[in-house]
Design a protein around this motif. Structure first.
Motif, PDB file in Angstrom:
ATOM      1  N   VAL A  37       0.833  -1.204   0.000  1.00 18.45           N
ATOM      2  CA  VAL A  37       0.000   0.000   0.000  1.00 18.45           C
ATOM      3  C   VAL A  37       0.873   1.263   0.000  1.00 18.45           C
ATOM      4  O   VAL A  37       0.541   2.262  -0.642  1.00 18.45           O
ATOM      5  CB  VAL A  37      -0.982  -0.021   1.194  1.00 18.45           C
ATOM      6  CG1 VAL A  37      -1.676   1.316   1.348  1.00 18.45           C
ATOM      7  CG2 VAL A  37      -2.010  -1.135   1.020  1.00 18.45           C
ATOM      8  N   THR A  38       2.029   1.197   0.678  1.00 17.77           N
ATOM      9  CA  THR A  38       2.929   2.359   0.693  1.00 17.77           C
ATOM     10  C   THR A  38       3.449   2.651  -0.719  1.00 17.77           C
ATOM     11  O   THR A  38       3.523   3.810  -1.137  1.00 17.77           O
ATOM     12  CB  THR A  38       4.098   2.119   1.674  1.00 17.77           C
ATOM     13  OG1 THR A  38       3.550   1.900   2.978  1.00 17.77           O
ATOM     14  CG2 THR A  38       5.035   3.326   1.736  1.00 17.77           C
ATOM     15  N   ALA A  39       3.766   1.600  -1.479  1.00 14.00           N
ATOM     16  CA  ALA A  39       4.227   1.805  -2.864  1.00 14.00           C
ATOM     17  C   ALA A  39       3.108   2.388  -3.726  1.00 14.00           C
ATOM     18  O   ALA A  39       3.326   3.328  -4.496  1.00 14.00           O
ATOM     19  CB  ALA A  39       4.719   0.478  -3.452  1.00 14.00           C
ATOM     20  N   GLU A  40       1.893   1.848  -3.584  1.00 11.12           N
ATOM     21  CA  GLU A  40       0.759   2.337  -4.376  1.00 11.12           C
ATOM     22  C   GLU A  40       0.472   3.809  -4.072  1.00 11.12           C
ATOM     23  O   GLU A  40       0.214   4.611  -4.975  1.00 11.12           O
ATOM     24  CB  GLU A  40      -0.488   1.496  -4.077  1.00 11.12           C
ATOM     25  CG  GLU A  40      -0.385   0.046  -4.541  1.00 11.12           C
ATOM     26  CD  GLU A  40      -1.372  -0.900  -3.830  1.00 11.12           C
ATOM     27  OE1 GLU A  40      -1.234  -2.125  -3.996  1.00 11.12           O
ATOM     28  OE2 GLU A  40      -2.266  -0.412  -3.110  1.00 11.12           O
ATOM     29  N   ARG A  41       0.556   4.151  -2.793  1.00  8.11           N
ATOM     30  CA  ARG A  41       0.254   5.535  -2.396  1.00  8.11           C
ATOM     31  C   ARG A  41       1.401   6.482  -2.742  1.00  8.11           C
ATOM     32  O   ARG A  41       1.182   7.669  -3.001  1.00  8.11           O
ATOM     33  CB  ARG A  41      -0.093   5.590  -0.906  1.00  8.11           C
ATOM     34  CG  ARG A  41      -1.475   4.972  -0.644  1.00  8.11           C
ATOM     35  CD  ARG A  41      -1.746   4.725   0.815  1.00  8.11           C
ATOM     36  NE  ARG A  41      -1.681   5.887   1.677  1.00  8.11           N
ATOM     37  CZ  ARG A  41      -2.602   6.838   1.759  1.00  8.11           C
ATOM     38  NH1 ARG A  41      -3.676   6.775   0.986  1.00  8.11           N
ATOM     39  NH2 ARG A  41      -2.470   7.844   2.598  1.00  8.11           N
ATOM     40  N   SER A 100       5.000  -0.914 -15.161  1.00  8.53           N
ATOM     41  CA  SER A 100       5.255  -1.569 -13.888  1.00  8.53           C
ATOM     42  C   SER A 100       6.704  -1.362 -13.464  1.00  8.53           C
ATOM     43  O   SER A 100       7.542  -0.975 -14.279  1.00  8.53           O
ATOM     44  CB  SER A 100       4.936  -3.058 -13.984  1.00  8.53           C
ATOM     45  OG  SER A 100       5.737  -3.644 -14.974  1.00  8.53           O
ATOM     46  N   ALA A 101       6.976  -1.610 -12.190  1.00  6.71           N
ATOM     47  CA  ALA A 101       8.337  -1.481 -11.656  1.00  6.71           C
ATOM     48  C   ALA A 101       8.506  -2.499 -10.538  1.00  6.71           C
ATOM     49  O   ALA A 101       7.528  -2.878  -9.884  1.00  6.71           O
ATOM     50  CB  ALA A 101       8.575  -0.075 -11.118  1.00  6.71           C
ATOM     51  N   GLY A 122       7.524   3.531  -5.935  1.00 10.31           N
ATOM     52  CA  GLY A 122       6.369   4.333  -6.364  1.00 10.31           C
ATOM     53  C   GLY A 122       6.803   5.614  -7.065  1.00 10.31           C
ATOM     54  O   GLY A 122       6.246   5.998  -8.098  1.00 10.31           O
ATOM     55  N   GLU A 123       7.835   6.257  -6.511  1.00 14.23           N
ATOM     56  CA  GLU A 123       8.328   7.510  -7.107  1.00 14.23           C
ATOM     57  C   GLU A 123       8.912   7.267  -8.490  1.00 14.23           C
ATOM     58  O   GLU A 123       8.667   8.023  -9.428  1.00 14.23           O
ATOM     59  CB  GLU A 123       9.406   8.140  -6.202  1.00 14.23           C
ATOM     60  CG  GLU A 123       8.838   8.760  -4.941  1.00 14.23           C
ATOM     61  CD  GLU A 123       9.904   9.184  -3.927  1.00 14.23           C
ATOM     62  OE1 GLU A 123       9.561   9.879  -2.967  1.00 14.23           O
ATOM     63  OE2 GLU A 123      11.104   8.799  -4.104  1.00 14.23           O
ATOM     64  N   ARG A 124       9.702   6.185  -8.621  1.00 15.81           N
ATOM     65  CA  ARG A 124      10.317   5.885  -9.912  1.00 15.81           C
ATOM     66  C   ARG A 124       9.273   5.593 -10.973  1.00 15.81           C
ATOM     67  O   ARG A 124       9.349   6.057 -12.110  1.00 15.81           O
ATOM     68  CB  ARG A 124      11.240   4.665  -9.783  1.00 15.81           C
ATOM     69  CG  ARG A 124      12.687   5.008  -9.484  1.00 15.81           C
ATOM     70  CD  ARG A 124      13.564   3.795  -9.728  1.00 15.81           C
ATOM     71  NE  ARG A 124      13.435   2.780  -8.691  1.00 15.81           N
ATOM     72  CZ  ARG A 124      13.108   1.518  -8.907  1.00 15.81           C
ATOM     73  NH1 ARG A 124      12.876   1.068 -10.129  1.00 15.81           N
ATOM     74  NH2 ARG A 124      13.012   0.669  -7.891  1.00 15.81           N
TER      75      ARG A 124
END
Ligand SMILES: NCc1[nH]cc(CCC(=O)O)c1CC(=O)O
Length: 307
Positions: free
Chosen positions: A223-227, A274-275, A286-288
């Motif tokens: 969830v942290t990556a998605e957000r 995707s990453a 998420g930032e990348r």
């Protein structure tokens, strides 16, 4: 000590809040009681984008927390703005239930079985964009209201189908009514869909310690990556953005796989990328990915659809 758990009044909100309260009692032995807080998002039937979009369901609960009227606030993570709130700690993300979108169609049909021209209801620009991108020739129709109201529009023949979160149906014990569960790689869920956020006051160490027992590492990483992606795209919960991350065990090293979609409800070409990276770096992943999507034109796509 009795912990006061704040909840919105809808059937879904009270169900998920009482499930969190029960889990808290089970894991910590502490007594809990539910306190209902009414929000603008529940009182109004206007489109979400018009009444403030991001955060309409969240701010009243946070106000009650800061005013000391409740000790814990439970939110659907997908309704939670990505910006941190002053004085509020996101103390726990319990295990995610089901990230998928579900279809409830007439006569037990799947999306692919619906005839061309069928009317499919959703109030979500993200769902509309991805439904249109499937190219099935269905007509996407705007829709709001609680789970009951939305399903009723299929039962009374006003719509051929509605699309809604599988997690909500599961929590309400109504998942059997789904006629199809959409593959989360085909129709990417909203960031945080199917997960819950448990908040307390930042200075309330005692409650923070209790809530920490509910936290699930894999859910928090995903969830942290998605957000992080959503925040880097500078988008909110009503933007046509889908994202879904999974923790994958790659020969003993935990990897995070993040996939994302940015689209346009009116059917303009969409962007899907995707990453992957270490589970230790969900924010960086998420930032990348957001930067790559912006380089492909994601920000102009979102500007075109901003309310
Ligand atoms: N936008 C409203 C909302 N916020 C959370 C859920 C339930 C599912 C979840 O926990 O993600 C829903 C309903 C829906 O999208 O069908």
């Amino acid at each position: 000590m009795t912990l006061r758990v704040g909840t919105r009044a809808s059937a879904l909100a009270t169900t998920q809040s009482s499930q969190v309260a029960a889990l808290l009692t089970e894991l910590t032995g502490v007594e809990t009681e539910l306190v209902t807080v009414s929000t603008e998002g529940d009182r109004s039937t206007r489109p979400l984008a018009e009444i403030g979009g991001t955060g309409v369901f969240v701010s009243a609960l946070r106000d009650a927390l800061l005013a000391g009227e409740v000790d814990v606030a439970v939110h659907s993570l997908k309704d939670l703005p990505t910006a941190p709130a002053d004085g509020i700690l996101l103390a726990a993300m319990p295990p995610r239930v089901d990230p998928r979108d579900a279809v409830i169609a007439r006569d037990g049909l799947t999306l692919g079985e619906l005839p061309v021209g069928s009317r499919v209801g959703t109030g979500s620009p993200r769902r509309a964009a991805q439904l249109n991108a499937l190219g099935l020739g269905i007509e996407v129709v705007g829709l709001r209201g609680n789970v009951d109201t939305r399903i009723a529009k299929v039962r009374d023949g006003e719509l051929d189908a509605v699309v809604l979160a599988a997690a909500g149906l599961r929590r309400l014990g109504r998942i059997e009514e789904a006629t199809e569960l959409l593959d989360p790689l085909q129709v990417l869920p909203a960031p945080g869909q199917g997960a819950l956020a448990c908040e307390c006051r930042s200075d309330d160490r005692e409650v923070a310690g209790l809530l920490a027992r509910l936290d699930d590492d894999a859910t928090r990483a995903a969830v942290t990556a998605e957000r992080s992606l959503l925040a880097s795209l500078e988008a909110g919960c009503s933007a046509p953005v889908g994202a879904w991350a999974e923790v994958v065990d790659d020969d003993g090293s935990l990897q995070l796989w993040l996939r994302a979609f940015v689209g346009d409800p009116s059917g303009a070409p969409s962007i899907r990328l995707s990453a992957t990276g270490s589970v230790q770096d969900p924010i960086g992943i998420g930032e990348r990915l957001a930067a790559e999507m912006i380089a492909e034109g994601a920000d102009s796509l979102m500007r075109a659809t901003a309310p």
